[in-house]
Design a protein around this motif. Structure first.
Motif, PDB file in Angstrom:
ATOM      1  N   GLU A 101       0.846  -1.068  -0.107  1.00 12.75           N
ATOM      2  CA  GLU A 101       0.055  -0.083   0.061  1.00 12.75           C
ATOM      3  C   GLU A 101       0.668   1.106   0.136  1.00 12.75           C
ATOM      4  OE1 GLU A 101      -3.208   0.072  -0.306  1.00 12.75           O
ATOM      5  OE2 GLU A 101      -3.547  -2.094  -0.020  1.00 12.75           O
ATOM      6  N   PRO A 102       0.394   2.293  -0.301  1.00 14.36           N
ATOM      7  CA  PRO A 102       1.242   3.726  -0.296  1.00 14.36           C
ATOM      8  C   PRO A 102       1.699   3.978   1.064  1.00 14.36           C
ATOM      9  CG  PRO A 102      -0.800   3.920  -1.608  1.00 14.36           C
ATOM     10  CD  PRO A 102      -1.008   2.684  -0.798  1.00 14.36           C
ATOM     11  N   TRP A 103       1.037   3.842   2.148  1.00 12.51           N
ATOM     12  CA  TRP A 103       1.271   4.113   3.327  1.00 12.51           C
ATOM     13  C   TRP A 103       2.700   3.343   3.978  1.00 12.51           C
ATOM     14  CZ3 TRP A 103      -3.567   2.501   2.929  1.00 12.51           C
ATOM     15  CH2 TRP A 103      -3.940   1.266   3.188  1.00 12.51           C
ATOM     16  N   LYS A 122      10.593   7.043   4.916  1.00 11.25           N
ATOM     17  CA  LYS A 122      10.788   8.004   6.147  1.00 11.25           C
ATOM     18  C   LYS A 122      12.056   7.246   6.849  1.00 11.25           C
ATOM     19  CE  LYS A 122       8.364   9.486  10.247  1.00 11.25           C
ATOM     20  NZ  LYS A 122       7.126   9.486  10.964  1.00 11.25           N
ATOM     21  N   ASP A 123      11.955   5.757   6.897  1.00 13.49           N
ATOM     22  CA  ASP A 123      13.166   5.052   7.852  1.00 13.49           C
ATOM     23  C   ASP A 123      14.251   5.115   7.009  1.00 13.49           C
ATOM     24  OD1 ASP A 123      11.142   4.117   9.476  1.00 13.49           O
ATOM     25  OD2 ASP A 123      10.717   2.168   8.579  1.00 13.49           O
ATOM     26  N   LYS A 179      19.629   7.792   6.512  1.00 16.40           N
ATOM     27  CA  LYS A 179      20.496   8.579   5.929  1.00 16.40           C
ATOM     28  C   LYS A 179      21.381   9.590   6.701  1.00 16.40           C
ATOM     29  CE  LYS A 179      18.872   7.808   1.084  1.00 16.40           C
ATOM     30  NZ  LYS A 179      18.161   8.240   0.116  1.00 16.40           N
ATOM     31  N   LYS A 180      20.280  10.361   7.495  1.00 18.60           N
ATOM     32  CA  LYS A 180      20.796  11.454   8.392  1.00 18.60           C
ATOM     33  C   LYS A 180      21.635  10.961   9.290  1.00 18.60           C
ATOM     34  CE  LYS A 180      16.656  14.240   7.804  1.00 18.60           C
ATOM     35  NZ  LYS A 180      15.416  14.867   8.441  1.00 18.60           N
TER      36      LYS A 180
END
Length: 112
Positions: A31-33, A40-41, A46-47
């Protein structure tokens, strides 16, 4: 899981057991979510990698600062001992003044 048996049988009849939590599960649709949470993860990772590779302080600066901070601090066991001692002195071994004892006597016993 015997994948070949499930693939051969699936169009004709449902697999055995619970298809959502069982041994022969049906694969859920993406699904899109799900994709949004995955992205987001990935951004968070990356940060984190960026912060690890480009630290604000060099290891040498961090070591010097750590030594400077720990010069004046007591050890953990000494601090815990002082806290326990203060608690015991404030509760079990607190001072009892003579006036307090006399006040209790005056309350319980008549002097006349």
């Amino acid at each position: 899981m015997q994948l070949s048996q499930v693939l051969m049988v699936w169009p004709k009849k449902m697999p055995r057991g619970n298809i959502w939590i069982g041994k022969q599960q049906m694969v859920r649709k993406v699904e899109p979510w799900h994709l949004k949470a995955l992205n987001k993860d990935l951004e968070r990772e990356k940060k984190n990698v960026h912060y690890c590779l480009n630290p604000y302080l060099t290891p040498e600066q961090e070591r010097l600062g750590h030594e400077e901070r720990n010069k004046n601090l007591p050890r953990i066991d000494q601090l815990a001992f002082k806290i326990r001692k203060a608690k015991i002195e404030a509760t079990h071994f607190k001072e009892v003044r003579v006036e307090e004892g006399i006040a209790k006597l005056k309350h319980n016993v008549s002097w006349e």
